[in-house]
Scaffold this active site. Structure first.
Site, PDB file in Angstrom:
ATOM      1  N   HIS A 174       5.272  -0.458  -5.787  1.00  0.00           N
ATOM      2  CA  HIS A 174       6.134  -0.891  -4.677  1.00  0.00           C
ATOM      3  C   HIS A 174       7.087   0.246  -4.294  1.00  0.00           C
ATOM      4  O   HIS A 174       8.077   0.491  -4.972  1.00  0.00           O
ATOM      5  CB  HIS A 174       6.936  -2.118  -5.103  1.00  0.00           C
ATOM      6  N   HIS A 177      10.511  -1.404   1.292  1.00  0.00           N
ATOM      7  CA  HIS A 177      11.650  -2.331   1.359  1.00  0.00           C
ATOM      8  C   HIS A 177      12.872  -1.937   0.554  1.00  0.00           C
ATOM      9  O   HIS A 177      13.638  -2.798   0.117  1.00  0.00           O
ATOM     10  CB  HIS A 177      11.200  -3.743   0.945  1.00  0.00           C
ATOM     11  N   TYR A 179      13.220  -0.541  -2.504  1.00  0.00           N
ATOM     12  CA  TYR A 179      13.246  -0.551  -3.971  1.00  0.00           C
ATOM     13  C   TYR A 179      13.111   0.883  -4.507  1.00  0.00           C
ATOM     14  O   TYR A 179      13.057   1.832  -3.742  1.00  0.00           O
ATOM     15  CB  TYR A 179      12.226  -1.566  -4.508  1.00  0.00           C
ATOM     16  N   ARG A 226       2.354   0.571  -1.880  1.00  0.00           N
ATOM     17  CA  ARG A 226       2.913  -0.124  -0.708  1.00  0.00           C
ATOM     18  C   ARG A 226       4.128   0.644  -0.184  1.00  0.00           C
ATOM     19  O   ARG A 226       5.022   1.002  -0.960  1.00  0.00           O
ATOM     20  CB  ARG A 226       3.353  -1.539  -1.091  1.00  0.00           C
ATOM     21  N   GLY A 314       1.631 -13.145   4.061  1.00  0.00           N
ATOM     22  CA  GLY A 314       2.669 -13.407   3.077  1.00  0.00           C
ATOM     23  C   GLY A 314       3.131 -14.840   3.090  1.00  0.00           C
ATOM     24  O   GLY A 314       2.527 -15.711   2.462  1.00  0.00           O
ATOM     25  N   ARG A 315       4.193 -15.103   3.861  1.00  0.00           N
ATOM     26  CA  ARG A 315       4.885 -16.387   3.754  1.00  0.00           C
ATOM     27  C   ARG A 315       3.997 -17.593   4.047  1.00  0.00           C
ATOM     28  O   ARG A 315       4.233 -18.672   3.492  1.00  0.00           O
ATOM     29  CB  ARG A 315       6.126 -16.371   4.645  1.00  0.00           C
TER      30      ARG A 315
HETATM   31  C1  PHB Z   1      13.159 -10.134  -1.658  1.00  0.00           C
HETATM   32  O1  PHB Z   1      13.167 -10.769  -2.714  1.00  0.00           O
HETATM   33  O2  PHB Z   1      13.951 -10.380  -0.738  1.00  0.00           O
HETATM   34  C2  PHB Z   1      12.158  -9.079  -1.469  1.00  0.00           C
HETATM   35  C3  PHB Z   1      11.449  -8.631  -2.561  1.00  0.00           C
HETATM   36  C4  PHB Z   1      10.488  -7.657  -2.389  1.00  0.00           C
HETATM   37  C5  PHB Z   1      10.274  -7.141  -1.141  1.00  0.00           C
HETATM   38  C6  PHB Z   1      10.986  -7.555  -0.058  1.00  0.00           C
HETATM   39  C7  PHB Z   1      11.945  -8.535  -0.225  1.00  0.00           C
HETATM   40  O3  PHB Z   1       9.361  -6.194  -0.982  1.00  0.00           O
END
Ligand code: PHB
Length: 361
Positions: A174, A177, A179, A226, A314-315
């Site tokens: 990862h 986003h 991280y 990613r 995803g969601r």
């Molecule tokens: C989140 O928990 O908000 C989150 C975690 C991983 C991601 C994006 C958002 O890649």
């Protein structure tokens, strides 16, 4: 249609080009152990082409979110094995997303002795849930020493090895986003003076060394990456700089025979995103996965246009365990109801009905 066609992912036979994106669900216990209901959750979704399991820390320092799972002990291996076994028994394929939160976390969520770390001592704006203190601002990270950078690279590779022991079909690093690897890439979170900071080549170094160490540990065809060039809350990186950085990264990635490169976008899409995605597609010669609010039609279009090889949803996978069947049959999707996205236990995790059972009620 291409979406429902099988796909050979560097030797891993996928039943379709539909991946389940890694989704934060925060069901782990306080020790960051994965729990049993996660086995049911993933097995219910095993008929997609590839499950990318939720972001999981390779280190006690990287579990900055409450109830986020880890994979850095033999006990974690045993618990994750139970989950991968149940997915494989259901005919699915599953890789683990390795996610080190770096500065996006709170020290109250870490095990004893662990610390919030980052490339530089620059705190992320905003706040996060903690175990004991309610919502708290993100902890100011400790700037990693050069030795600690190298130890952390080792932790990613060790986690990759544990993931294979735990039965995963591979791993996804990862670096999206915001991280940890993303924190090294961006100038606003990386002001280092050593070989891991400064010019683009140096800011990319941490990620490339994580990839190289992981490849050495488990083989290139089991390692994916990613990234999210334009999806990074709180930071205004210079657009031209980002484009140059990610083009350089995509060129570098061609030296590895990665499983896939995963481009993600969360939040408002900028037109520049699509231009850069196309540019990266033309530079990068390997498998490309796209993620970011695709529908069946836009996913199919992206595949037909040659913009991607795989599409991650995803969601919609949260409330539609049978998402693949629903897309295939043009059945309606269940609502995205956030109430139990991040709560504990099976509610809102494993209790979503499949469409057929609703029809026969
Ligand atoms: C989140 O928990 O908000 C989150 C975690 C991983 C991601 C994006 C958002 O890649």
């Amino acid at each position: 249609m291409k979406l429902f066609d099988p796909f050979n992912l560097k030797g891993l036979e996928l039943s379709s080009r539909i991946a389940m994106a890694p989704l934060t669900r925060r069901r782990a216990n306080r020790a960051h152990d994965p729990v049993d209901c996660m086995a049911t959750y993933y097995a219910q979704r095993a008929n997609c082409g590839l499950i990318i399991a939720e972001g999981t820390s390779p280190s006690p320092n990287g579990v900055g979110y409450s109830n986020m799972p880890g994979l850095y002990t033999s006990h974690h291996v045993k618990l994750w094995k139970n989950i991968t076994d149940s997915v494989h028994k259901s005919g699915g394929k599953i890789v683990l997303q390795i996610m080190h939160t770096g500065r996006i976390g709170h020290s109250n969520n870490l095990p004893d002795g662990a610390r919030i770390i980052g490339p530089s001592a620059i705190a992320k704006k905003g706040d996060t849930t903690t175990y004991d203190l309610g919502k708290q601002p993100f902890t100011m990270p400790n700037e990693m020493g050069t030795d600690e950078v190298q130890t952390t690279i080792r932790e990613f590779a060790d986690c990759a090895k544990l993931a294979i022991q735990a039965g995963f079909d591979g791993i996804e690093i990862h670096s999206a986003h915001g991280y940890l690897p993303n924190q090294f890439l961006n100038q606003s979170s990386n002001k280092r003076k050593d070989q891991y900071g400064g010019n683009r080549e140096n800011r990319i170094r941490f990620l490339l060394e994580v990839i190289q160490a992981s490849i050495q540990a488990i083989g290139s065809e089991k390692v994916a990456l990613r990234i999210s060039p334009f999806s990074y809350a709180d930071i205004d990186e210079d657009e031209g700089e980002l484009i140059a950085l990610y083009k350089m990264l995509a060129e570098e990635l061609n030296q590895f025979n990665l499983s896939y490169l995963h481009l993600s976008h969360m939040g408002d899409a900028k037109p520049v995103k699509f231009e850069l995605w196309k540019k990266l597609r033309s530079i990068y010669s390997g498998n490309l996965m796209l993620c970011g609010d695709f529908t069946k039609d836009t996913a199919e279009l992206a595949l037909q246009n040659g913009d991607a090889d795989l599409i991650a949803f995803g969601r919609d996978f949260i409330s539609n365990p049978d998402l693949v069947e629903r897309l295939k049959n043009n059945w309606p999707l269940a609502e995205r109801d956030r109430t139990h996205w991040y709560t504990q236990g099976p509610q809102g995790l494993t209790d979503y009905p499949v469409y057929n059972s609703m029809l026969h009620k």
